[in-house]
Design a protein around this motif. Structure first.
Motif, short mmCIF file in Angstrom:
data_model
loop_
_atom_site.label_atom_id
_atom_site.label_comp_id
_atom_site.label_asym_id
_atom_site.label_seq_id
_atom_site.Cartn_x
_atom_site.Cartn_y
_atom_site.Cartn_z
N ASP A 1 0.85 -1.18 0.00
CA ASP A 1 0.00 0.00 0.00
C ASP A 1 0.89 1.24 0.00
O ASP A 1 2.10 1.17 -0.19
CB ASP A 1 -0.99 -0.03 1.17
CG ASP A 1 -0.31 0.03 2.54
OD1 ASP A 1 0.81 0.56 2.63
OD2 ASP A 1 -0.93 -0.45 3.51
N TRP A 2 0.29 2.42 0.24
CA TRP A 2 1.03 3.66 0.11
C TRP A 2 1.66 4.12 1.42
O TRP A 2 2.21 5.22 1.49
CB TRP A 2 0.11 4.75 -0.43
CG TRP A 2 -0.31 4.52 -1.84
CD1 TRP A 2 -1.49 4.00 -2.27
CD2 TRP A 2 0.45 4.80 -3.02
NE1 TRP A 2 -1.52 3.92 -3.64
CE2 TRP A 2 -0.35 4.42 -4.13
CE3 TRP A 2 1.71 5.33 -3.27
CZ2 TRP A 2 0.09 4.56 -5.45
CZ3 TRP A 2 2.14 5.47 -4.57
CH2 TRP A 2 1.33 5.08 -5.65
N THR A 3 1.60 3.31 2.48
CA THR A 3 2.23 3.69 3.73
C THR A 3 3.72 3.90 3.50
O THR A 3 4.42 2.97 3.09
CB THR A 3 2.02 2.62 4.81
OG1 THR A 3 0.61 2.39 4.97
CG2 THR A 3 2.61 3.08 6.13
N SER B 1 7.23 1.38 4.22
CA SER B 1 6.72 0.15 4.83
C SER B 1 7.10 -1.10 4.06
O SER B 1 6.81 -2.21 4.50
CB SER B 1 5.20 0.21 4.97
OG SER B 1 4.58 0.28 3.69
N SER B 2 7.73 -0.97 2.90
CA SER B 2 8.09 -2.15 2.12
C SER B 2 9.33 -1.87 1.30
O SER B 2 9.72 -0.71 1.12
CB SER B 2 6.95 -2.57 1.18
OG SER B 2 6.96 -1.78 0.01
N THR B 3 9.95 -2.94 0.80
CA THR B 3 11.06 -2.81 -0.14
C THR B 3 10.61 -3.14 -1.56
O THR B 3 11.45 -3.41 -2.43
CB THR B 3 12.22 -3.74 0.26
OG1 THR B 3 11.75 -5.08 0.31
CG2 THR B 3 12.78 -3.34 1.61
N ALA B 4 9.32 -3.13 -1.83
CA ALA B 4 8.79 -3.48 -3.14
C ALA B 4 9.33 -2.52 -4.20
O ALA B 4 9.14 -1.31 -4.12
CB ALA B 4 7.27 -3.44 -3.12
N SER C 1 12.52 6.78 14.52
CA SER C 1 11.28 7.10 15.24
C SER C 1 10.20 6.05 15.10
O SER C 1 9.10 6.22 15.62
CB SER C 1 10.73 8.46 14.74
OG SER C 1 10.34 8.37 13.37
N GLY C 2 10.46 4.96 14.39
CA GLY C 2 9.45 3.94 14.21
C GLY C 2 9.96 2.85 13.29
O GLY C 2 11.08 2.91 12.77
N GLU C 3 9.11 1.82 13.08
CA GLU C 3 9.50 0.71 12.22
C GLU C 3 9.52 1.14 10.75
O GLU C 3 8.62 1.85 10.30
CB GLU C 3 8.54 -0.46 12.41
CG GLU C 3 8.64 -1.11 13.78
CD GLU C 3 7.78 -2.35 13.89
OE1 GLU C 3 7.17 -2.73 12.87
OE2 GLU C 3 7.71 -2.93 14.99
N SER C 4 10.51 0.67 10.03
CA SER C 4 10.67 1.06 8.64
C SER C 4 11.41 -0.03 7.89
O SER C 4 12.46 -0.51 8.35
CB SER C 4 11.46 2.37 8.54
OG SER C 4 11.94 2.59 7.23
N ALA C 5 10.89 -0.42 6.72
CA ALA C 5 11.62 -1.36 5.87
C ALA C 5 12.89 -0.73 5.33
O ALA C 5 13.86 -1.44 5.03
CB ALA C 5 10.72 -1.82 4.72
N TYR C 6 12.90 0.59 5.20
CA TYR C 6 14.08 1.28 4.69
C TYR C 6 15.25 1.24 5.67
O TYR C 6 16.40 1.48 5.29
CB TYR C 6 13.76 2.75 4.40
CG TYR C 6 12.97 3.00 3.14
CD1 TYR C 6 11.91 2.19 2.77
CD2 TYR C 6 13.27 4.09 2.32
CE1 TYR C 6 11.18 2.44 1.63
CE2 TYR C 6 12.55 4.35 1.18
CZ TYR C 6 11.51 3.52 0.83
OH TYR C 6 10.79 3.79 -0.31
N GLN D 1 -5.68 6.87 5.90
CA GLN D 1 -5.44 7.85 4.85
C GLN D 1 -4.02 7.74 4.31
O GLN D 1 -3.78 7.80 3.10
CB GLN D 1 -5.68 9.27 5.39
CG GLN D 1 -5.49 10.37 4.34
CD GLN D 1 -5.60 11.75 4.94
OE1 GLN D 1 -4.96 12.06 5.93
NE2 GLN D 1 -6.44 12.59 4.35
N LEU D 2 -3.07 7.53 5.21
CA LEU D 2 -1.67 7.42 4.80
C LEU D 2 -1.46 6.21 3.89
O LEU D 2 -0.68 6.27 2.93
CB LEU D 2 -0.80 7.30 6.06
CG LEU D 2 0.69 7.52 5.91
CD1 LEU D 2 0.99 8.94 5.47
CD2 LEU D 2 1.39 7.21 7.23
N ALA D 3 -2.17 5.11 4.18
CA ALA D 3 -2.01 3.89 3.40
C ALA D 3 -2.68 3.96 2.03
O ALA D 3 -2.30 3.22 1.11
CB ALA D 3 -2.56 2.70 4.19
N SER D 4 -3.68 4.83 1.87
CA SER D 4 -4.47 4.83 0.65
C SER D 4 -4.28 6.07 -0.21
O SER D 4 -4.67 6.06 -1.38
CB SER D 4 -5.96 4.70 0.99
OG SER D 4 -6.39 5.80 1.77
#
Length: 538
Positions: free
Chosen positions: A75-77, A80-83, A156-161, A210-213
């Motif tokens: 999604d657009w969060t 949140s991913s390495t896609a 400051s939080g979880e991140s795939a990056y 909202q952040l995810a979409s």
């Protein structure tokens, strides 16, 4: 060979030349999807469908339909991913502090940051443009950079990056000045900022749904329709540079290579990526369509999961037997073809500090049998699964079948499992996965830290190799270029000797396109494909 139907799930594929190519103007059609509400500053999605029940791209002269081989599973969060598909989409919608328009990592240029200074080994200061607004109208400030960098880096939080970042704290000096600090020196700072989109702090702190979409960037395009397999964009008319010429930009996932080719040749699509070698001659013979090929900064390996094949974990002789069991040359020359190249290191060929390793892994059936004997497995050892995805990496299934057949000839006992990419990823990283080896790629922007980190203790491909882990950390924190090159020289030699995974080749990235759209930027760095400066000619 066993074939496995799988549901849509997670996906793991993430990536120095620059090329522009031309594409032709024609109307195009999407897929049968129900779009969600558009992102910040977007128009409502259209209800008009094409003749086959798909969403129609408008019939003007500046509509482009681009068909991708990789699905949009994330999604657009942000962060949140390495896609890789998501990163390529984000480059249309977001901006970045710095740019490397030539792809050369020694030549950074301003983007959202107008200038920067490295104050000391761990502190950088960036001055920001004062004329940039997000798609929802908010002005860009240093607070947005602070929130973005701190989250992306994992501070400051979880991140795939965070896999390739170092935790970074940012200080707002004033509205248009920000300082970024890390606990240790962080050599690839500018390379990481090139691939870290700057997101609104207000949105990061707001509604998660909202952040995810709804992506809210400052980039040249804004999302107008968001369906599962189709992402439709329109120009950001308030862009701080000139707005794009393209009126409608459609990115669409189409798994089947033949369907992508048919759409290109019929004029229903303007460009397609990951063209397989069996389609090259067809496109070359067709008037009005062309090919653009680069060697991607992407390693294709048989990645091995620790614990799934114990003899692999325990025996260097068994690993040597596997690497000597098959001939890599024909895989590149006769199957993958295009701009692919044999892997000479576990770093991609076009990475900084790449060194070809010696001796190369070459087919040696007798040597492989002797290595199996030395490993205590004269019968070839246990059975194991090699998973491969259909429709994404060109000729992936024939490549793996050829490898498995040669393995069997020396006594090894592989079984080939075919799947879609999402199912392969689910098996590789799921608790109940059954595979031992996975035909996968890892793409980077060209800095060796991004390639090496995936083999470290920060990721699932790690085999408890403490020396390797220390070298990855040393390469990340060494600032002097000559000293850093020496670290990566040692790292590559160590990885080649240990062979925790099976190196195959560097990806071919071939785009087929019609001939009249100028200015599309294609870089092997992360398989970047940017349409900001594109326009349809004629």
């Amino acid at each position: 060979m066993r074939r496995v139907p799988v549901p849509v799930g997670r996906r793991w594929i993430a990536c120095l030349a620059v090329l522009t190519f031309a594409l032709a103007a024609c109307s195009s059609e999407g897929a049968d999807e129900t779009p969600t509400e558009g992102a910040a500053g977007t128009t409502e999605p259209s209800d008009e469908d094409g003749p086959d029940g798909t969403d129609s791209v408008s019939d003007d002269n500046q509509s482009v339909r681009f068909l991708m081989a990789e699905n949009f599973w994330a999604d657009w969060t942000p962060y949140s991913s390495t896609a890789l598909s998501q990163k390529r989409l984000e480059r249309q919608i977001y901006d970045y502090l710095v740019e490397f328009p030539s792809g050369d990592l020694s030549q950074p240029e301003p983007s959202l940051a107008t200038e920067w200074t490295q104050i000391d080994d761990t502190v950088w200061e960036f001055s920001l443009r004062d004329d940039v607004v997000f798609h929802d109208g908010q002005p860009l400030t240093a607070a947005d950079v602070k929130a973005s960098v701190e989250l992306a880096s994992g501070f400051s939080g979880e991140s795939a990056y965070a896999l390739t970042w170092a935790p970074a704290e940012a200080e707002v000096v004033d509205d248009h000045t920000v300082r970024i600090s890390t606990e240790e020196p962080f050599a690839p700072m500018l390379a990481e900022l090139w691939w870290t989109p700057i997101v609104s702090a207000q949105w990061l702190e707001g509604d998660a749904d909202q952040l995810a979409s709804s992506p809210n960037g400052t980039g040249p395009f804004r999302l107008t329709e968001d369906a599962t397999n189709i992402k439709t964009m329109a120009p950001n008319e308030d862009y701080w540079r000139d707005p794009p010429v393209i009126d409608t930009l459609v990115w669409e996932y189409v798994q089947d290579p033949q369907t992508r080719l048919n759409a290109l040749l019929s004029g229903e699509a303007h460009a397609i990526d990951r063209v397989p070698p069996e389609h090259l001659e067809t496109i070359e013979a067709e008037d009005g369509v062309e090919l653009t090929s680069v060697t991607g900064i992407e390693s294709v390996n048989l990645f091995v999961r620790e614990g799934r094949l114990p003899i692999w974990d325990e025996s260097a002789d068994f690993r040597r037997a596997v690497n000597q069991a098959f001939d890599r040359g024909p895989l590149v020359d006769n199957l993958v073809m295009g701009a692919s190249s044999l892997a000479g290191s576990f770093l991609p060929t076009n990475s900084l500090f790449y060194e070809e390793q010696s001796p190369p892994f070459a087919a040696d059936p007798e040597g492989a049998r002797a290595a199996l004997e030395a490993a205590g497995a004269p019968d070839g050892g246990p059975e194991f699964e090699i998973w491969v995805a259909e429709g994404f990496l060109p000729r992936a299934v024939p490549v793996v079948e050829a490898i498995a057949a040669q393995m069997a000839e020396v006594g090894l006992k592989p079984t080939v499992i075919t799947s879609d990419v999402a199912g392969l990823i689910d098996d590789a990283f799921g608790e109940n996965g059954t595979g031992a080896m996975y035909h996968l790629s890892w793409a980077t922007a060209g800095d060796p830290n991004q390639a090496a980190a995936v083999y470290s203790s920060a990721f699932a491909w790690y085999f408890g190799d403490e020396e390797l882990d220390a070298l990855v950390a040393e390469g990340r924190t060494t600032l002097d270029p000559e000293e850093r090159a020496a670290v990566y020289s040692e790292l590559q030699s160590h990885m080649w000797a240990q062979a925790w995974h099976v190196p195959l080749y560097n990806s071919d990235f071939t785009v087929g396109h019609v001939s009249e759209l100028e200015g599309v930027l294609v870089q092997p760095n992360g398989f970047r494909t940017d349409f900001y400066q594109a326009s349809l000619g004629g």
